[in-house]
Design an enzyme around this catalytic site. Structure first.
Site, PDB file in Angstrom:
ATOM      1  N   LYS A 155     -44.869  29.027 -30.902  1.00 65.18           N
ATOM      2  CA  LYS A 155     -43.756  29.528 -30.078  1.00 65.18           C
ATOM      3  C   LYS A 155     -44.158  30.810 -29.362  1.00 65.18           C
ATOM      4  O   LYS A 155     -43.742  31.056 -28.229  1.00 65.18           O
ATOM      5  CB  LYS A 155     -42.505  29.755 -30.932  1.00 65.18           C
ATOM      6  CG  LYS A 155     -41.905  28.449 -31.425  1.00 65.18           C
ATOM      7  CD  LYS A 155     -40.440  28.561 -31.777  1.00 65.18           C
ATOM      8  CE  LYS A 155     -39.903  27.193 -32.173  1.00 65.18           C
ATOM      9  NZ  LYS A 155     -38.502  27.196 -32.543  1.00 65.18           N
TER      10      LYS A 155
ATOM     11  N   LYS B 220     -44.539  17.142 -31.472  1.00 62.47           N
ATOM     12  CA  LYS B 220     -43.371  16.620 -32.185  1.00 62.47           C
ATOM     13  C   LYS B 220     -42.150  16.521 -31.255  1.00 62.47           C
ATOM     14  O   LYS B 220     -42.049  17.256 -30.275  1.00 62.47           O
ATOM     15  CB  LYS B 220     -43.051  17.472 -33.417  1.00 62.47           C
ATOM     16  CG  LYS B 220     -42.434  18.818 -33.129  1.00 62.47           C
ATOM     17  CD  LYS B 220     -41.782  19.401 -34.396  1.00 62.47           C
ATOM     18  CE  LYS B 220     -40.868  20.546 -34.030  1.00 62.47           C
ATOM     19  NZ  LYS B 220     -39.884  20.883 -35.032  1.00 62.47           N
TER      20      LYS B 220
ATOM     21  N   LYS C  47     -35.880  19.505 -29.733  1.00 60.71           N
ATOM     22  CA  LYS C  47     -34.705  19.640 -28.879  1.00 60.71           C
ATOM     23  C   LYS C  47     -34.863  20.744 -27.851  1.00 60.71           C
ATOM     24  O   LYS C  47     -34.039  20.881 -26.968  1.00 60.71           O
ATOM     25  CB  LYS C  47     -33.424  19.802 -29.700  1.00 60.71           C
ATOM     26  CG  LYS C  47     -33.456  20.839 -30.791  1.00 60.71           C
ATOM     27  CD  LYS C  47     -32.167  20.749 -31.617  1.00 60.71           C
ATOM     28  CE  LYS C  47     -32.361  21.118 -33.068  1.00 60.71           C
ATOM     29  NZ  LYS C  47     -32.743  22.510 -33.279  1.00 60.71           N
TER      30      LYS C  47
HETATM   31  P1  ATP Z   1     -36.561  23.338 -31.895  1.00 65.41           P
HETATM   32  O1  ATP Z   1     -37.463  22.387 -31.212  1.00 65.41           O
HETATM   33  O2  ATP Z   1     -35.383  23.769 -31.112  1.00 65.41           O
HETATM   34  O3  ATP Z   1     -37.291  24.461 -32.565  1.00 65.41           O
HETATM   35  P2  ATP Z   1     -36.272  21.271 -33.776  1.00 65.41           P
HETATM   36  O4  ATP Z   1     -35.840  20.098 -33.011  1.00 65.41           O
HETATM   37  O5  ATP Z   1     -37.679  21.365 -34.231  1.00 65.41           O
HETATM   38  O6  ATP Z   1     -35.862  22.569 -33.023  1.00 65.41           O
HETATM   39  P3  ATP Z   1     -35.118  22.471 -36.099  1.00 65.41           P
HETATM   40  O7  ATP Z   1     -33.770  23.038 -36.045  1.00 65.41           O
HETATM   41  O8  ATP Z   1     -36.242  23.428 -36.010  1.00 65.41           O
HETATM   42  O9  ATP Z   1     -35.292  21.349 -34.990  1.00 65.41           O
HETATM   43  O10 ATP Z   1     -35.294  21.565 -37.359  1.00 65.41           O
HETATM   44  C1  ATP Z   1     -34.264  20.984 -38.096  1.00 65.41           C
HETATM   45  C2  ATP Z   1     -34.814  20.023 -39.118  1.00 65.41           C
HETATM   46  O11 ATP Z   1     -35.274  18.855 -38.474  1.00 65.41           O
HETATM   47  C3  ATP Z   1     -35.988  20.556 -39.945  1.00 65.41           C
HETATM   48  O12 ATP Z   1     -35.888  20.090 -41.263  1.00 65.41           O
HETATM   49  C4  ATP Z   1     -37.175  19.970 -39.251  1.00 65.41           C
HETATM   50  O13 ATP Z   1     -38.294  19.858 -40.092  1.00 65.41           O
HETATM   51  C5  ATP Z   1     -36.627  18.615 -38.822  1.00 65.41           C
HETATM   52  N1  ATP Z   1     -37.305  18.154 -37.637  1.00 65.41           N
HETATM   53  C6  ATP Z   1     -37.317  18.742 -36.428  1.00 65.41           C
HETATM   54  N2  ATP Z   1     -38.041  18.038 -35.549  1.00 65.41           N
HETATM   55  C7  ATP Z   1     -38.497  16.960 -36.240  1.00 65.41           C
HETATM   56  C8  ATP Z   1     -39.322  15.839 -35.893  1.00 65.41           C
HETATM   57  N3  ATP Z   1     -39.804  15.702 -34.690  1.00 65.41           N
HETATM   58  N4  ATP Z   1     -39.592  14.923 -36.838  1.00 65.41           N
HETATM   59  C9  ATP Z   1     -39.109  15.056 -38.078  1.00 65.41           C
HETATM   60  N5  ATP Z   1     -38.327  16.078 -38.468  1.00 65.41           N
HETATM   61  C10 ATP Z   1     -38.029  17.021 -37.570  1.00 65.41           C
END
Ligand code: ATP
Ligand code: LTN
Length: 330
Positions: free
Chosen positions: A113, A195, A198
């Site tokens: 990040k 990955k 969002k």
């Molecule tokens: P951002 O991209 O905004 O940082 P994010 O989509 O990665 O957010 P988080 O809020 O950081 O989402 O994560 C919430 C939960 O979802 C965590 O337990 C994280 O490990 C899981 N998670 C996020 N993205 C993935 C993914 N691509 N595959 C599996 N689990 C995920």
């Protein structure tokens, strides 16, 4: 025997996606009966990168609505908003005096990040894992279900708990991460090297609230691999393996069954089947999210009760911590 304590959270940064569902929410629903659960909407984590205040407020409600829509039941778990329990911030400060620069600099999420934000990356982004440790330790959590990307943060939490206990006497339980095997990391639809997230462009993910037409379009346009076979091989065929993983979670079919199902079929047939399976999975979830948001009074009541329950536990723990550290007066 009292149930073990479980804690987890998601940042209200945007619409939740199927990566969040497969990597986190789906597990939570299964775990809520077995453990004493706290599920938090971690808004203080969200502001480690710039957020529009109005959108943040809305995303907090959207995230809580998604928690309920996937099947989290306030009878079995505490659902609340992180910033409404200020003890999280206080404990984060106390733990930050035990965390060292070297270990925070090694966090890969920070490195990723920080690259994106350069010199403007906030100090909060750097100390983010300490706040996460505070979330977990504040409730004597034993189990932390997260995606693979969060493993390193849970390791740091364990280190900080042990360090605190050594310095000030036994205070915190040392928690364990709980990682799901298949699908711990769902990849972006437009780039299987990263990955699903969002915070990226909307072609990257399928939101829990995407309409059927949108889901069909995104899946049909998703990238594929060079040969034409439907085979699970994350090394050589990352894009198709990612779609197989999603299909597996949407239908409950195992990887062998899926390979057999599409043995003599092409990408077109396979993608249509994936799209329809996701639509069937998300249809009831989307409807419930929409209902909770149309009249948020029930949602508000659940979050009020969650906040009150969390405040009571957090205040007890923080008093003990202040006392151990020798802060304030008797
Ligand atoms: P951002 O991209 O905004 O940082 P994010 O989509 O990665 O957010 P988080 O809020 O950081 O989402 O994560 C919430 C939960 O979802 C965590 O337990 C994280 O490990 C899981 N998670 C996020 N993205 C993935 C993914 N691509 N595959 C599996 N689990 C995920
Ligand atoms: N950093 C996590 C969200 C999060 C979390 C937590 C998860 C914040 N605090 C405590 C588990 C336990 C993420 O998924 N990005």
């Amino acid at each position: 025997m009292p149930k073990s304590k479980l804690f987890s959270g998601i940042q209200p940064t945007n619409l939740l996606h199927i990566g969040n569902y497969i990597g986190a929410l789906k597990q939570w629903v299964e775990l809520q009966k077995k453990y004493d659960c706290m599920f938090c909407v971690v808004d203080l984590h969200a502001i480690t990168v710039p957020q529009d205040p109005k959108e943040l407020r809305q995303n907090i409600l959207n995230t809580a609505a998604a928690y309920l829509a996937v099947g989290l039941d306030p009878k079995h778990c505490t659902i609340y908003v992180q910033s409404e329990v200020p003890q999280h911030s206080e404990l984060a400060w106390l733990l930050s005096t035990l965390a060292n620069l070297g270990e925070l600099e090694r966090m890969t999420q920070f490195k990723d990040k920080a690259k994106k934000h350069g010199e403007r990356a906030s100090v909060g982004l750097f100390s983010y894992p300490v706040l996460m440790a505070a979330d977990i330790l504040l409730y004597d959590t034993q189990v932390v279900p997260v995606g693979e990307d969060q493993m390193q943060h849970v390791e740091l939490t364990r280190t900080l708990a042990r360090r605190f206990n050594t310095r000030y006497g036994d205070t915190f339980a040392v928690p364990q991460a709980l990682i799901q095997k298949v699908g711990a990391r769902i990849k972006a639809l437009d780039d299987p090297a990263i990955k699903m997230s969002k915070s990226e462009s909307s072609a990257n993910y399928i939101a829990l609230t995407d309409q059927p037409e949108v889901i069909r379009k995104k899946i049909m346009r998703s990238v594929t691999d060079s040969d034409k076979y439907i085979r699970f091989d994350p090394e050589k065929k990352p894009a198709i393996s990612n779609l197989i993983t999603i299909y597996h979670h949407a239908t409950g079919r195992n990887l062998k069954q899926i390979e057999q199902e599409f043995e003599n079929k092409g990408y077109g047939d396979f993608k249509s089947a994936v799209a329809e399976a996701i639509i069937a999975l998300l249809d009831p979830i989307r409807t419930k999210i929409e209902n909770y948001l149309r009249d948020p009074s029930e949602l508000q009541k659940i979050l009020d009760a969650g906040r009150d329950a969390a405040l009571e536990l957090a205040e007890q723990k923080i008093k003990q911590v202040r006392d151990r550290v020798g802060l304030g007066r008797k």
